[in-house]
Design an enzyme around this catalytic site. Structure first.
Site: not given
Length: 897
Positions: A519, A637, A583
């Site tokens: 994203r 994350d 992450s």
């Protein structure tokens, strides 16, 4: 004249549909806890939970009480793939002084019959399981226990009602020292009929008796049976439908002859439906009709003979014989003459017509109630059309010339959307009790094996305390300079030294890479009274060939996505501060430097491990040469999750991810972080706890299934704790267990389907769906069918149990790890009681029906001095990255000043 006389006995289809609806309502009443006490149709649970599946084997005894004779049976069942069985039977009389005498003598007589049978069969030296067919309404609380509610047919033994008939039989058997019998199941003859037919036809889920008495049973969904605990699976319900109408529900259909027959019976006002249907009463009904017609001068020249005045003189066999139309009137004439009723030809025709109307009404009423059961079964299964089999037994059905044909025809007319096969039971009540016992035996053996497979997943409180203490030890190793290099829990410093204080503001970009999607976000943060966060984002897929290609291709793809987004938002010219949520385990030397320790979650891009991901991103931006960005922070994350919740709640100092992967971060005192200079303040530590256990410290709780999953993964021997707790692997653990249980013949008929052989077929979202409390087993079966697994109802229960064991262990292990961290925080602060908030994200935590509850309960149990609040994070990886960037900018500005 006869038609006019018996007009009320002729029932149209509309009337039968009405009877069907009335019976359906009675069934619902009988199944409800509050309405059962006043229901006439008692809907008694039989505790028979499973039909034969063809794998039963062994030698069983059965004794059958309730018909015109007592019977003892020996049944051998062979697991030879052909479902073959052998049956030996011996009949014993049922003398009137026994069936209307006292209880002790009654059970002693049964025990004597059994002893005689075992002597004759040379079985006295064997210990055998015994099934007890007792064809009277009993209230059962277990398979081997039943309290007699009332006698029916012509039985009336004193002192037995309201007592447990199994224990009475056991007491009588104890007097025979030479016998060693284990009474395993109390079975109603109707249930026995269904089980016998079910052995030969696995679609059979209804049992029907039409003989001396009448009754039906069928497999009902447990979720509808209020009288028994539990919602899983099905159980056979013995309807005891003979009492239908005892509350007046059929009064409009009962004729003056029915009323007279009832008045003269042993139990007036009781079993009214049975008195309109069963062979015990049809002969008597015919006698009462003929008597009235004779008195009215319509038959036998008005001469009333002794036979017409004698109760029970006309029996069902007379009625059946007189209805053999093929033989013309000769049978009728012969029978009536034997009864001293010298008939004319017209008399014979009229009598034959009376018999036909009476037996036809019986078949019609029986069909209406059976149609109600079939409709209920179809609705339970949510099918528009259903194929099923009805196992059937009883003298009236077997010996009457037209009864069976009439019954079939009417049932098919009333339920056109059910394809019904009627399967005649041979020795249903005896062999059936043995089959129930055999199924019970099979289920007990299966249960043992399933319990053994799932036992290693049941973690005691002591085991969980041990996991917590080992986790604490590993956390300390990761923080110490001399042990950090070899520590499995890496305790990586993130250089995030503060949580939001509400003064953050500005426009920030965030990138989020951590799974199969990537994203790009634009985040606008406002401070002050109108504090808010606005986000705009776009999602891009990462194809497998890029996930597992070269590092350069991966970062070029990321920059291509950023370019698309900046174009889309019209902000290509601005040099915005950027937070990069990456992450994967990184070793950071500062907030904007992150060296990839190793890929996880299926990524395998080459030339990345050991490299600085921020440099790789900067180089890819340079190569494209279209825009520039200020990369302020590389973020995990988990840290993002903590920051997002910290923006709302200043007490939030721990972040937890329980999703595809599993990880935790928390704010640690700088003085405890030996690998970073300085002792003032705090820094967020990304524990990377997925590697806990890679040194073998939790091998004692790893199962053979965990080892299979680990060996088949992309990184064998690594991330062992994550492989026991995270969504990416739970489905795979379940698949390994299902394969093992199938190999043992406990699931899917022992057939491992192609789809079950495929790695990764069992996604974790299916665990969440299957374990949902709102999901009926039918829907579980649909999910399994969607996965190409053709499951029975029993299979579905086992699959649900396996999923439950695997996800519960995951939540408990996760809770034990988290308890170690909150305890450490409490000790760091030197307080008796700690109040702290944990920010949580991840699909497993958010979507699984029980994971969050079990996790929270485990933390509470293992860290009783900590009051932990769990707060769901809103987009930790996107919003969190922007907030970290904003906090870093704020702290940087403060530092410059």
């Amino acid at each position: 004249q006869v038609d006019r006389y018996l007009y009320h006995m002729r029932l149209s289809d509309d009337v039968l549909l009405d009877v069907m609806a009335r019976f359906q309502a009675e069934m619902v009443k009988g199944l409800g806890r509050d309405t059962n006490p006043t229901a006439t149709v008692k809907m008694l649970p039989s505790f028979v939970r499973s039909l034969p599946d063809g794998s039963e084997k062994g030698e069983f005894l059965a004794v059958d009480v309730g018909g015109s004779q007592f019977r003892a049976h020996r049944v051998k069942v062979f697991d030879d793939g052909k479902q073959s069985s052998e049956l030996e039977t011996k009949f014993y009389p049922s003398p009137k002084e026994i069936i209307q005498g006292n209880g002790a003598e009654f059970f002693d007589y049964i025990a004597d019959c059994l002893s005689d049978f075992m002597e004759a069969e040379n079985l006295k030296h064997k210990k055998l399981p015994l099934g007890f067919t007792f064809s009277f309404p009993c209230k059962q609380t277990k398979l081997d226990e039943g309290v007699l509610l009332s006698w029916t047919k012509h039985f009336k033994v004193r002192g037995v009602q309201d007592t447990d008939v199994v224990s009475s039989l056991c007491k009588a058997l104890e007097k025979h020292k030479e016998l060693d019998l284990d009474v395993l199941a109390l079975v109603n003859d109707t249930v026995g009929t269904m089980m016998t037919c079910g052995y030969d036809d696995q679609r059979c889920e209804v049992g029907l008796i039409i003989g001396t008495g009448t009754n039906a049973c069928y497999m009902e969904d447990m979720r509808h049976i209020d009288l028994v605990e539990g919602d899983e699976g099905r159980m056979c319900i013995n309807t005891e439908w003979g009492a239908f109408g005892d509350d007046g529900a059929l009064d409009d259909l009962r004729t003056e002859f029915d009323l007279e027959l009832d008045q003269g019976s042993l139990n007036p006002g009781k079993q009214l439906f049975e008195k309109m249907i069963s062979s015990l009463h049809l002969g008597e009904l015919v006698r009462l009709i003929l008597l009235k017609m004779t008195k009215d001068g319509l038959l036998f020249n008005g001469k009333v003979s002794t036979a017409l005045l004698t109760k029970g003189k006309i029996e069902m066999e007379h009625v059946s014989a007189m209805e053999k139309h093929k033989e013309g009137l000769s049978n009728t004439k012969k029978i009536l003459t034997e009864l001293n009723l010298f008939p004319s030809e017209e008399d014979c025709i009229a009598v034959q017509h009376v018999c036909t109307i009476v037996s036809f009404r019986s078949a019609n009423l029986c069909a209406a109630a059976l149609a109600a059961i079939l409709t209920r079964l179809r609705e339970n299964k949510k099918l528009s059309r259903m194929r099923t089999t009805v196992g059937i037994d009883g003298g009236l059905y077997k010996t009457h010339p037209q009864y069976a044909k009439r019954l079939h025809k009417v049932v098919r007319r009333l339920v056109p959307n059910c394809d019904v096969r009627f399967f005649l039971s041979l020795s249903g009540s005896g062999k059936g009790a043995a089959m129930v016992t055999a199924v019970g035996y099979r289920l007990a053996a299966q249960r043992k094996k399933i319990d053994a497979a799932l036992a290693p997943f049941l973690l005691s409180l002591d085991t969980l305390r041990e996991v917590k203490s080992k986790m604490r030890t590993e956390l300390e190793y990761g923080l110490k300079r001399e042990t950090q290099a070899s520590a499995t829990v890496k305790m990586l410093p993130t250089y995030v030294c503060g949580t939001p204080d509400g003064t953050e503001k500005g426009k920030f970009l965030a990138l989020d890479l951590g799974g199969t999607n990537f994203r790009v976000l634009l985040v606008k943060i406002r401070s002050g009274r109108r504090k808010s966060v606005q986000m705009y984002n776009k999602i891009f897929a990462i194809p497998l060939e890029i996930m597992q290609g070269t590092g350069e291709e991966l970062f070029d793809h990321i920059v291509q996505c950023i370019a698309d987004f900046l174009e889309y938002m019209g902000i290509k010219g601005a040099r915005l501060p950027l937070g990069f949520t990456f992450s994967f385990p990184c070793r950071q030397a500062s907030i904007d430097k992150g060296t990839l320790v190793g890929w996880t979650k299926g990524f395998k891009a080459t030339d990345c491990e050991g490299e600085d991901v921020v440099d790789m991103l900067r180089e890819a931006i340079k190569r494209r040469n279209e825009f520039d960005l200020d990369i302020v922070a590389v973020v995990n994350d988990t840290v993002g999750t903590m920051m997002t919740c910290g923006y709302e709640d200043p007490k939030c100092e721990i972040g937890l991810i329980a999703g595809t992967g599993s990880n935790v971060c928390y704010m640690e005192d700088m003085k405890n972080i030996e690998i970073v200079e300085g002792n003032e303040g705090k820094m967020c530590i990304n524990t990377e706890w997925g590697g806990f256990g890679d040194n073998g410290c939790i091998d004692n709780i790893r199962t053979k299934y965990d080892k299979e999953v680990d060996e088949g993964s992309l990184n064998p021997g690594k991330q062992r704790y994550e492989k026991m707790t995270s969504g990416m692997y739970l489905g795979e653990i379940v698949r390994q267990i299902l394969i093992d249980l199938t190999k043992q013949g406990l699931l899917f008929r022992g057939q491992i389907s192609e789809s079950l052989r495929k790695r990764g077929i069992f996604e974790t979202k299916f665990l969440s769906q299957i374990e949902s409390d709102r999901l009926a087993l039918l829907q579980v079966r649909q999910i399994l069918q969607h996965l190409g697994l053709d499951s029975t109802c029993e299979d579905s229960i086992i699959v649900k149990e396996v999923c439950g064991a695997v996800s519960k262990r995951a939540a408990q292990l996760c809770g034990a790890g988290l308890a170690a961290i909150v305890e450490k925080k409490r000790e760091n602060q030197g307080v008796e009681r700690l109040q702290i908030t944990v920010g949580v994200d991840g699909t497993l935590y958010k979507l699984h029906p029980h994971f969050s509850r079990v996790l929270q309960e485990t933390v509470k149990e293992l860290a009783p001095q900590c009051d932990v609040t769990f707060m769901l994070s809103e987009d930790g990886s996107g919003k969190g990255a922007a907030l970290i960037t904003a906090v870093a900018k704020r702290l940087h500005n403060v530092g410059q000043k």
